[in-house]
Structure formats: C-alpha cells, structure tokens
Design an enzyme around this catalytic site. Structure first.
Site, PDB file in Angstrom:
ATOM      1  CB  SER A 280      47.740  30.533  42.169  1.00 45.50           C
ATOM      2  OG  SER A 280      48.909  31.050  41.572  1.00 45.50           O
TER       3      SER A 280
ATOM      4  NE  ARG B   1      48.159  25.877  50.799  1.00 48.36           N
ATOM      5  CZ  ARG B   1      48.712  27.003  50.316  1.00 48.36           C
ATOM      6  NH1 ARG B   1      49.836  26.967  49.625  1.00 48.36           N
ATOM      7  NH2 ARG B   1      48.141  28.165  50.531  1.00 48.36           N
TER       8      ARG B   1
ATOM      9  CG  HIS C 244      49.025  26.545  44.502  1.00 50.32           C
ATOM     10  ND1 HIS C 244      50.090  26.541  45.369  1.00 50.32           N
ATOM     11  CD2 HIS C 244      49.100  27.707  43.824  1.00 50.32           C
ATOM     12  CE1 HIS C 244      50.775  27.660  45.204  1.00 50.32           C
ATOM     13  NE2 HIS C 244      50.201  28.388  44.292  1.00 50.32           N
TER      14      HIS C 244
END
Lengths: 207, 207
Positions: B14, B37, B40
């Site tokens: 990812s 993040r 994500h």
C-alpha cells in the site's frame, strides 16, 4: 471567541450545508440520509458518486435493526464510532473479534489476517449485519463463507478502504443476492462504516 | 479466490503504491511517513495538499513520545484507532473524557459541547499531546485555555472534520507557538487523527 457551542445546532447546520452543496443526485430521501452522514464524517463530497445502495438495503436495515440486530464489525474503531445509545434503544448488539487472543493465534498459525480469522469466528454467531470498514480480506473471506453456505447475513455494509484489495473486495456485491451498502473504489474506512450504521440506527430510534 | 493475506505485505505494498502516485511534494522523509499514513487511512490524495506540519512538530513528537507521553483525544473512536502495543512500548497513555458522566452533566448545565467540558477537565492532567479529530469546539476551547495560561501542551494534532467551525478552528495554529500538525480546510476526522498519532508512534518503536 465566538463559535456555535450547541451540538444539535452544529449537526443540523452541517446537514443543511451538505444539502446546499450536494447538487443533483438520484437517492431516495432515506438513502440520502446515509450519503449525507458519510459526507458529514469525511467532508468529502466524492462519496456522493461512490456510494452504492442496493434497492432493498434501507428497508432491510430498518426491519433488522428494529428487531435487536446482531452486528459484526471488522475494527474496534468502527465499533467505537457506532452510537450505543441508539443501538441499545432497539436492543441491538455490536461485536468485533479482531483483538481476541484465540483469533491472533489462529491467524498466525494459518498465515492469514486477523480480520479473516475473526470473521470466520463471527459466522458462528448468527450475525445479521456485517460491517467492514477496513479489511478487504475480511470481506473476501465473508463472500467465500456465504458461497459455501456458512454465513447468511441479512445486510452487508462493505466499505473497506485502501490500495491493496479494497476496491476489488467490493466488486460484484450484487452477485451475493444479499442487500448491501458499499463505496466503490479505494475510499471507505472505519469512520465511513460507523457513519452508515448510525444513519440507519437513527431511522429507527429517537435522538 | 486469490488475494494477499499477509498483513505486513498488504501495508508495505500500500505504501509503495501511495509513493508511486503521490507526485511532487516538499515534505521531509519523516513528515512523508505522516502524510502517507493519512492517505493510507483515507485513500484520499488531497491530504497531500492539506496537511500542514510545523517545522518542529516531528522532532518534538519523537522526544515527547519517547518519554511516556500523556495524550488526550476528543473521541473514543480516535483513541480506539491508536496502536496500543506501540504506545505501551514507550509507556505512553491515551485518554478521552467525552463519555464521563461528570462531563455530560457539566456540558448540559453550561449549554456547551461535551467535547469542551472534556477538554477543560483534561487540562488538569498535564497532557503532552492534544489530538482533535472531531470537535472544533474542543480545539477552540483549548486555544482559549492556552491563551489563559491554563494549558501548555507540547504538541497539538488539530484535525477536526466538518462544515461548522472545523476549518475555522484550525486557522492560525502557528500563533500559539506550540508545535502542531493540522489539516487545512474541512477535511480531517478521527481516523486521520489516529493515523497521524500512529505514524509518530512508529517512528520511536519497533513494529
């Protein structure tokens, strides 16, 4: 400093703004409550074009929720975001098994995700509504379990977020012949999942 | 069905995809871990242009987190999303007071939000890091308390989401002279807040 400090005023005004900016759409009034609550949670109007609600999803959700639904969710974060006061009003229950010791052990032994091991365990519990906001692997696994006749939920809220498998996990939801609400593409998440559950709970409870 | 079932492989792939699609930016390597993040967690690349990290925020966060940080968050959902294993590794603690009975009573009596009453209570607890993913009123109130000398956190993660006050609450963060990470505009949320905290925790722990 001056700012609105009354929580219900804030939410009411937020929904008005969302309505003003939403533009054209083909949702029913009740479907729109779901869409607006997701946008309220994300401030992301793209969800208008990504949310897919099967024709019977809202009606089914209301029936199931009125009768003390058992809800399974893939993350404790989504569980935490669900309105417990509302859920208690209709004798509903929400569970998540992803942090159980036995699930950790099972996942490690079989080299699968905890989310997968957790959803397998949940299939022993007569779950009415599965809610996935995070784990594509949990949704993939549930689809397999349904096809194997090992799970038969009444509604699936399928909104995993991410870049590896999330989009694919949400494809062809209609093939299961189970009412569903999904977000097409990569977007979704635990907050989106909780927002959808709450929108449905608010349809059958007093706030 | 074939799908990747190893959790660390999924996360690694990812982050690779996010890196490939992110395009140009001016973040440092560590700042980039925060930005990635958040993307994500949301699958929303717009965050690249909305996240603002004060020059000293990452360094401060690492120092504070290494030394057993007390973290306050405005929602149990953000709290739930923070990696407890990582936080325990560095003797950190995370609290949220929004559901306490005394906070409900205080908020009702004074006709303010529970988030405001909760943040006032938290100011008695030597909080190192305030994390707001939901409540503009909590962030507005914290800013007032700082200016009144009643709060002196080392870092503020200011990412309330929404349409009424959220954007305004995050304006002029630099005026406080306290390191901060914020998301400009309406976007943000509990998931974004937890993602930022986790990115910082992962900088000072083994995973």
């Amino acid at each position: 400093m001056k700012y609105i400090k009354q929580p219900m005023d804030i939410e009411k005004r937020s929904f008005e703004i969302i309505g003003e900016e939403l533009g054209e759409h083909s949702f029913t009034d009740e479907e729109l409550l779901v869409v607006k609550r997701v946008i309220h949670t994300t401030a992301d109007f793209e969800y208008k074009n990504l949310i897919e609600i099967s024709p019977d999803a809202i009606k089914t959700a209301k029936e199931v929720l009125k009768n003390g639904a058992m809800i399974y969710t893939d993350t404790n974060m989504a569980l935490s975001g669900v309105n417990k006061r509302g859920l208690n009003q209709v004798n509903g229950k929400i569970i998540c098994y992803v942090n159980l010791e036995e699930v950790h052990i099972e996942a490690k032994e079989r080299e699968i995700t905890r989310s997968m091991a957790a959803v397998e365990k949940a299939c022993n519990d007569n779950v009415d509504i599965f809610v996935f906001g995070n784990a594509p692997t949990a949704l993939f696994r549930l689809k397999e379990l349904i096809k194997e006749g090992k799970a038969n939920p009444k509604l699936i809220i399928a909104v995993p977020v991410g870049f590896v498998g999330a989009s694919e996990s949400k494809e062809n939801m209609s093939e299961l012949n189970i009412p569903y609400i999904t977000v097409n593409g990569r977007k979704g998440g635990s907050g989106v999942a909780a927002a959808i559950v709450n929108a449905l709970i608010y349809m059958v409870t007093d706030r």
